[in-house]
Design a protein around this motif. Structure first.
Motif, PDB file in Angstrom:
ATOM      1  N   ASN A 262      -7.707   0.404  -3.512  1.00 56.77           N
ATOM      2  CA  ASN A 262      -6.853   1.205  -2.643  1.00 56.77           C
ATOM      3  C   ASN A 262      -5.459   1.262  -3.251  1.00 56.77           C
ATOM      4  N   ASN A 266      -3.298   6.303   1.616  1.00 56.59           N
ATOM      5  CA  ASN A 266      -3.326   7.605   2.276  1.00 56.59           C
ATOM      6  C   ASN A 266      -3.792   8.654   1.275  1.00 56.59           C
ATOM      7  N   HIS A 286      -9.629   8.705   0.169  1.00 53.20           N
ATOM      8  CA  HIS A 286      -9.168   8.677   1.559  1.00 53.20           C
ATOM      9  C   HIS A 286      -9.526   9.944   2.329  1.00 53.20           C
ATOM     10  N   GLN A 292     -12.907   4.709   2.027  1.00 56.18           N
ATOM     11  CA  GLN A 292     -11.477   4.739   1.753  1.00 56.18           C
ATOM     12  C   GLN A 292     -10.958   3.461   1.114  1.00 56.18           C
TER      13      GLN A 292
END
Length: 383
Positions: A262, A266, A286, A292
């Motif tokens: 990650n 977003n 995402h 995600q």
């Protein structure tokens, strides 16, 4: 003898919708594209198990129920809600401008407080008749929001300083006095599960497609094969720039795979400082629920890698990809000259952003393509 009823130049969304409707109407269709893939700018490809938006983020949104239902026959859409954030130096703000934005910027908590600050800044600016984009933006949202979240991003996007851009470019800026980060007001919103390319594949099922085919280098030969032409390329190029070049903005993308789960938390993060050359970073995983990252860790089925794309605005010149029409007064007037020529064509239809020299969201492309199909797919047969 013509082999096809329609030659469609461009295997993007407009061309694919029209081709699908033409096939349903019993027409023989040939679709060509100069690229090595279908889908145009909504093309997606899988990398590390993640659907990558090759030409920038595309979120389907509409309040047009007929268009939404039409798209459902080609894909299942997830419940993705577009909630971008903006970075200005070391500060992070929610978009569009809403109470989360104002609370972070000014340390306030109520709509009344936010309205008072914005109204005071507008009054202090004292701009009665905005002469450029900068003055127009300040007269709408005040100095703080403009300088941190509008100025640098807009100047990068257009390639000109805000004081050199006409005021009409920004007719309004969305300001919401609620704690809601949903960027779009539309009733329907989502991203197709499995990516956009699958949609185009289904639309073009049973249709003849030739990739790596440049219309302009084979124009005479191709035109002999079809009775009618749907052209989704640049209308000024079609007429060999006889009135001059229309202006466009281009984009450059840098995509990389990162060895982490990650990267930014977003899908879309805008970078509003002018000194940072890219306008945004897209983290593709995402867009899809369930992959995600940042939720289950190892063993959760989430890809341990991620794919990001930095998006750089660029000036356009022949040979570069035109992404955005420059719809200012000068270019719109020039387009009208080409449109006058187009109206005289009996067997040529112009469609899409480039053929109609107009910025379209995806739902508007679908609606325009369906309209073109309804107007043209009658009494057309192979001679």
């Amino acid at each position: 003898m013509k082999t096809y009823d329609y030659l469609i130049v461009g295997a993007g969304l407009f061309g694919a919708v029209f081709a699908h409707e033409a096939k349903k109407a019993g027409k023989k269709v040939l679709v060509i594209d100069k690229r090595d893939h279908i889908g145009g700018n909504i093309y997606t490809r899988e990398v590390e198990g993640i659907q990558v938006h090759q030409y920038g983020a595309h979120i389907f949104h509409t309040s047009d129920r007929e268009v939404w239902d039409y798209m459902q026959q080609f894909a299942e859409f997830n419940r993705y809600t577009n909630s971008p954030v903006a970075r200005y130096q070391d500060e992070v703000y929610n978009l569009p401008f809403n109470m989360n934005t104002f609370s972070r910027m000014w340390g306030i908590h109520t709509p009344a407080q936010a309205k008072e600050i914005i109204e005071n800044q507008i009054a202090e600016a004292g701009i009665r008749e905005p002469q450029n984009l900068e003055e127009q933006a300040i007269s709408l949202v005040g100095k703080d929001i403009y300088e941190k979240l509008v100025k640098g991003y807009t100047e990068k996007q257009w390639g000109r300083r805000a004081t050199e851009l006409p005021s009409f470019i920004i007719k309004r800026l969305p300001v919401r006095f609620v704690y809601d980060n949903n960027y779009f007001n539309d009733k329907y919103q989502g991203i197709p599960v499995g990516g956009y390319t699958r949609i185009i594949e289904k639309m073009l099922d049973g249709v003849q497609v030739r990739l790596n085919t440049d219309f302009f280098t084979q124009r005479e030969e191709l035109m002999k094969e079809a009775e009618n032409l749907l052209f989704t390329g640049m209308i000024d190029a079609y007429y060999d720039y006889c009135y001059g070049e229309l202006e466009y903005r281009s984009l450059r993308f840098e995509t990389e795979v990162l060895d982490m789960e990650n990267y930014q938390g977003n899908a879309v993060v805008n970078y509003t400082e002018y000194e940072i050359p890219y306008t945004r970073i897209i983290e593709h995983k995402h867009f899809e629920y369930g992959c995600q990252g940042g939720y289950g860790g190892s063993g959760s089925g989430v890809s341990e890698k991620t794919v990001i794309t930095r998006e750089y605005p660029a000036s356009w010149s022949r040979g570069k990809e035109p992404y955005y029409p420059m719809n200012d007064e000068k270019n719109n007037a020039l387009y009208e000259k080409y449109r006058t020529l187009a109206k005289k064509e009996e067997h040529v239809i112009f469609g899409g952003r480039l053929g109609m020299y107009q910025y379209f969201d995806m739902h508007q492309v679908v609606r325009a393509a369906l309209k073109a199909a309804q107007e043209n797919l009658t009494n057309v047969g192979v001679q």
